[in-house]
Design a protein around this motif. Structure first.
Motif, PDB file in Angstrom:
ATOM      1  N   UNK A 120       0.821  -1.207   0.000  1.00 54.14           N
ATOM      2  CA  UNK A 120       0.000   0.000   0.000  1.00 54.14           C
ATOM      3  C   UNK A 120       0.860   1.264   0.000  1.00 54.14           C
ATOM      4  N   UNK A 121       2.168   1.089  -0.235  1.00 49.83           N
ATOM      5  CA  UNK A 121       3.115   2.200  -0.309  1.00 49.83           C
ATOM      6  C   UNK A 121       3.166   2.993   0.997  1.00 49.83           C
ATOM      7  N   UNK A 122       3.103   2.297   2.131  1.00 53.98           N
ATOM      8  CA  UNK A 122       3.262   2.954   3.420  1.00 53.98           C
ATOM      9  C   UNK A 122       4.347   2.237   4.203  1.00 53.98           C
ATOM     10  N   UNK A 123       5.037   2.989   5.041  1.00 54.40           N
ATOM     11  CA  UNK A 123       6.083   2.463   5.900  1.00 54.40           C
ATOM     12  C   UNK A 123       5.669   2.656   7.354  1.00 54.40           C
ATOM     13  N   UNK A 124       6.182   1.803   8.230  1.00 50.24           N
ATOM     14  CA  UNK A 124       5.911   1.957   9.648  1.00 50.24           C
ATOM     15  C   UNK A 124       6.477   3.288  10.140  1.00 50.24           C
ATOM     16  N   UNK A 125       5.667   4.021  10.870  1.00 45.18           N
ATOM     17  CA  UNK A 125       6.127   5.303  11.374  1.00 45.18           C
ATOM     18  C   UNK A 125       7.154   5.099  12.489  1.00 45.18           C
ATOM     19  N   UNK A 126       8.295   5.750  12.361  1.00 40.04           N
ATOM     20  CA  UNK A 126       9.297   5.632  13.427  1.00 40.04           C
ATOM     21  C   UNK A 126       8.888   6.445  14.649  1.00 40.04           C
ATOM     22  N   UNK A 127       9.627   6.278  15.714  1.00 41.13           N
ATOM     23  CA  UNK A 127       9.414   7.130  16.888  1.00 41.13           C
ATOM     24  C   UNK A 127       9.663   8.581  16.493  1.00 41.13           C
ATOM     25  N   UNK A 181       0.744  27.981  22.544  1.00 34.57           N
ATOM     26  CA  UNK A 181       0.034  26.721  22.365  1.00 34.57           C
ATOM     27  C   UNK A 181       0.908  25.557  22.801  1.00 34.57           C
ATOM     28  N   UNK A 182       0.248  24.493  23.256  1.00 31.89           N
ATOM     29  CA  UNK A 182       0.981  23.277  23.632  1.00 31.89           C
ATOM     30  C   UNK A 182       1.635  22.656  22.407  1.00 31.89           C
ATOM     31  N   UNK A 183       2.708  21.930  22.625  1.00 31.03           N
ATOM     32  CA  UNK A 183       3.380  21.263  21.519  1.00 31.03           C
ATOM     33  C   UNK A 183       2.629  20.037  21.040  1.00 31.03           C
ATOM     34  N   UNK A 184       2.933  19.628  19.821  1.00 29.10           N
ATOM     35  CA  UNK A 184       2.387  18.382  19.281  1.00 29.10           C
ATOM     36  C   UNK A 184       3.244  17.247  19.812  1.00 29.10           C
ATOM     37  N   UNK A 185       2.644  16.385  20.629  1.00 30.71           N
ATOM     38  CA  UNK A 185       3.385  15.355  21.353  1.00 30.71           C
ATOM     39  C   UNK A 185       3.899  14.284  20.393  1.00 30.71           C
ATOM     40  N   UNK A 186       5.156  13.891  20.577  1.00 34.44           N
ATOM     41  CA  UNK A 186       5.724  12.824  19.766  1.00 34.44           C
ATOM     42  C   UNK A 186       5.178  11.467  20.180  1.00 34.44           C
ATOM     43  N   UNK A 187       5.707  10.433  19.567  1.00 33.18           N
ATOM     44  CA  UNK A 187       5.239   9.082  19.876  1.00 33.18           C
ATOM     45  C   UNK A 187       6.361   8.084  19.698  1.00 33.18           C
ATOM     46  N   UNK A 188       6.157   6.876  20.250  1.00 31.32           N
ATOM     47  CA  UNK A 188       7.119   5.800  20.082  1.00 31.32           C
ATOM     48  C   UNK A 188       6.911   5.130  18.719  1.00 31.32           C
ATOM     49  N   UNK A 189       7.753   4.150  18.429  1.00 30.24           N
ATOM     50  CA  UNK A 189       7.625   3.407  17.177  1.00 30.24           C
ATOM     51  C   UNK A 189       6.203   2.887  17.016  1.00 30.24           C
ATOM     52  N   UNK A 190       5.638   3.046  15.826  1.00 33.45           N
ATOM     53  CA  UNK A 190       4.253   2.661  15.572  1.00 33.45           C
ATOM     54  C   UNK A 190       4.035   1.181  15.881  1.00 33.45           C
ATOM     55  N   UNK A 191       3.007   0.898  16.669  1.00 34.58           N
ATOM     56  CA  UNK A 191       2.729  -0.473  17.091  1.00 34.58           C
ATOM     57  C   UNK A 191       1.987  -1.244  16.000  1.00 34.58           C
ATOM     58  N   UNK A 192       1.808  -2.544  16.252  1.00 40.28           N
ATOM     59  CA  UNK A 192       1.094  -3.392  15.285  1.00 40.28           C
ATOM     60  C   UNK A 192      -0.322  -2.894  15.058  1.00 40.28           C
ATOM     61  N   UNK A 193      -1.055  -2.579  16.143  1.00 41.60           N
ATOM     62  CA  UNK A 193      -2.436  -2.133  16.016  1.00 41.60           C
ATOM     63  C   UNK A 193      -2.528  -0.783  15.315  1.00 41.60           C
ATOM     64  N   UNK A 194      -1.634   0.143  15.662  1.00 40.83           N
ATOM     65  CA  UNK A 194      -1.651   1.459  15.051  1.00 40.83           C
ATOM     66  C   UNK A 194      -1.324   1.387  13.563  1.00 40.83           C
ATOM     67  N   UNK A 195      -0.350   0.548  13.207  1.00 39.03           N
ATOM     68  CA  UNK A 195       0.031   0.409  11.803  1.00 39.03           C
ATOM     69  C   UNK A 195      -1.118  -0.171  10.983  1.00 39.03           C
TER      70      UNK A 195
END
Length: 422
Positions: A100-107, A187-201
């Motif tokens: 689907x031309x998508x890659x797992x999002x890194x942290x 304004x508050x910052x846009x919070x980062x995230x950890x490596x994309x999980x199986x469910x999120x991907x």
């Protein structure tokens, strides 16, 4: 020379239209017992009461063989299920994503826009440090120059990956530059995230299937969700797209949609760099000639190279309003609960809410159920006995809350209250 036919009583895997079926562990064990009895009729495998002699050499060999076959069957079944997007994980899920031309999002890192004040034309170099009230450090994304009004909006990136909160009005100067007087973040910052999980991907893969289409709300949403900046970092944390195909205006919650218009709301850092990425992505996917609803207007140029004088277009969308969410968790006091029980509960709820434990995080326009947070709390340990969990956005606690199509829920650990009864 006569041919020899080998036979075993150990059952094999079964492949059907419904998938793979594994033989039961007892059937595998009994199959090996029968094979040994056929090959060695004098082998003593049972005692006088008909109980299998596990502690004998034959008993150890047979159970070891059965365990090996059972383990390999489970591995084959696991690998076979990896072709199903609902179960795939790791490298196999990455492979399905590439279809689907998508890659797992890194942290990713938390980003925040700081308003820097000082003398006109003062340079704030790339990498300049600021800090928040929790002493997390942030670096300037690029070189910035203070303008004629004595201010410049600087995008600062946290030096630590993950869900680092940066509340509004929490930034302060960390190093001194001559002519630079102060920094603040309205304004508050846009919070980062950890490596994309199986469910999120998998959730994003499902949303991205319209990515190659145009002229639909799904194609706009998919393109924005997969949008990355020049460094390959995701631009939009979340997106909501809807339309009004009627000849009269309609109201959805607090949002008024003009006749024959599309409404696009993004959760993203409101920076000059991002607004061009977002606006051009919308322009490439939206139907031509349709009206647009929103409060952010960005002018873009057609950079296709088809015109000697490139036409310009005004693209309209909205940035999601961050809505603080509150939890009230009532627990039954347990004799064996740890001293930091409240902190463990807060961490579990926070990680589930932000998706750091693999859960699907609440989104723009979503309905959030308090019951969804029972599982992460109960998973902490047997001592965690939940009496009730309630959720609120305006001081009124209930079993669920709803977000508007222009709102994204946010949570801090300070907004999680844990009460122990008994």
């Amino acid at each position: 020379m006569s041919s020899i036919t080998y036979h075993t009583n150990v059952p094999t895997l079964t492949w059907t239209d419904d998938g793979i079926t594994l033989p039961e562990p007892d059937a595998i064990l009994n199959g090996f017992i029968q094979d040994v009895q056929n090959a060695f009729p004098d082998a003593v495998l049972y005692d006088s009461n008909g109980k299998f002699l596990l502690s004998t050499p034959w008993g150890q060999l047979i159970t070891s063989w059965a365990a090996v076959v059972l383990d390999k069957n489970n591995q084959i079944a696991f690998y076979a299920n990896q072709v199903d997007p609902s179960y795939a994980m790791g490298r196999m899920q990455d492979g399905i994503g590439r279809i689907y031309f998508i890659e797992r999002r890194p942290a990713t890192y938390t980003e925040v826009v700081g308003v820097c004040r000082g003398g006109i034309s003062v340079l704030i170099p790339k990498g300049t440090y600021v800090a928040d009230s929790a002493n997390n450090k942030y670096r300037a994304k690029q070189d910035y120059t203070i303008g004629d009004d004595g201010t410049v909006n600087v995008t600062f990136i946290c030096e630590t990956k993950g869900a680092i909160e940066c509340p509004a009005n929490s930034l302060s100067m960390y190093e001194i530059i001559t002519g630079w007087d102060s920094v603040s973040n309205p304004k508050a910052g846009v919070v980062g995230r950890n490596l994309e999980s199986q469910q999120q991907f998998e959730q994003r893969r499902r949303q991205s299937v319209a990515g190659n289409s145009v002229n639909s709300v799904d194609s706009i949403m998919s393109a924005l969700l997969t949008l990355t900046d020049a460094n390959g970092n995701p631009v939009c944390q979340d997106v909501y797209v809807t339309e009004n195909n009627l000849s009269e205006g309609i109201t959805n919650g607090s949002v008024f949609l003009k006749p024959h218009s599309i409404y696009i709301c993004v959760a993203a850092l409101d920076s000059q760099e991002n607004e061009q990425f977002i606006a051009k992505t919308i322009w490439n996917k939206k139907p031509p000639g349709c009206a647009m609803t929103g409060d952010k207007v960005v002018t873009i140029e057609d950079d296709s190279g088809l015109y000697s004088t490139a036409p310009t277009y005004k693209i309209t969308y909205s940035y999601a309003v961050s809505v603080p969410i509150f939890f009230q968790i009532v627990m039954a006091r347990s004799q064996d609960q740890p001293k930091n029980a409240a902190d463990q509960i807060k961490n579990a709820v926070y990680n589930a809410f932000t998706g750091e434990d693999g859960s699907i995080r609440p989104r723009i326009g979503s309905r959030i159920l308090a019951s969804d947070f029972f599982r992460p709390v109960l998973a902490i340990g047997n001592w965690a006995r939940v009496i009730s969990i309630q959720i609120a956005r305006d001081g009124m606690y209930s079993n669920s809350i709803s977000m508007g199509i222009d709102e994204i829920p946010t949570l801090t650990k300070d907004n999680i209250t844990v009460i122990f009864n008994g």
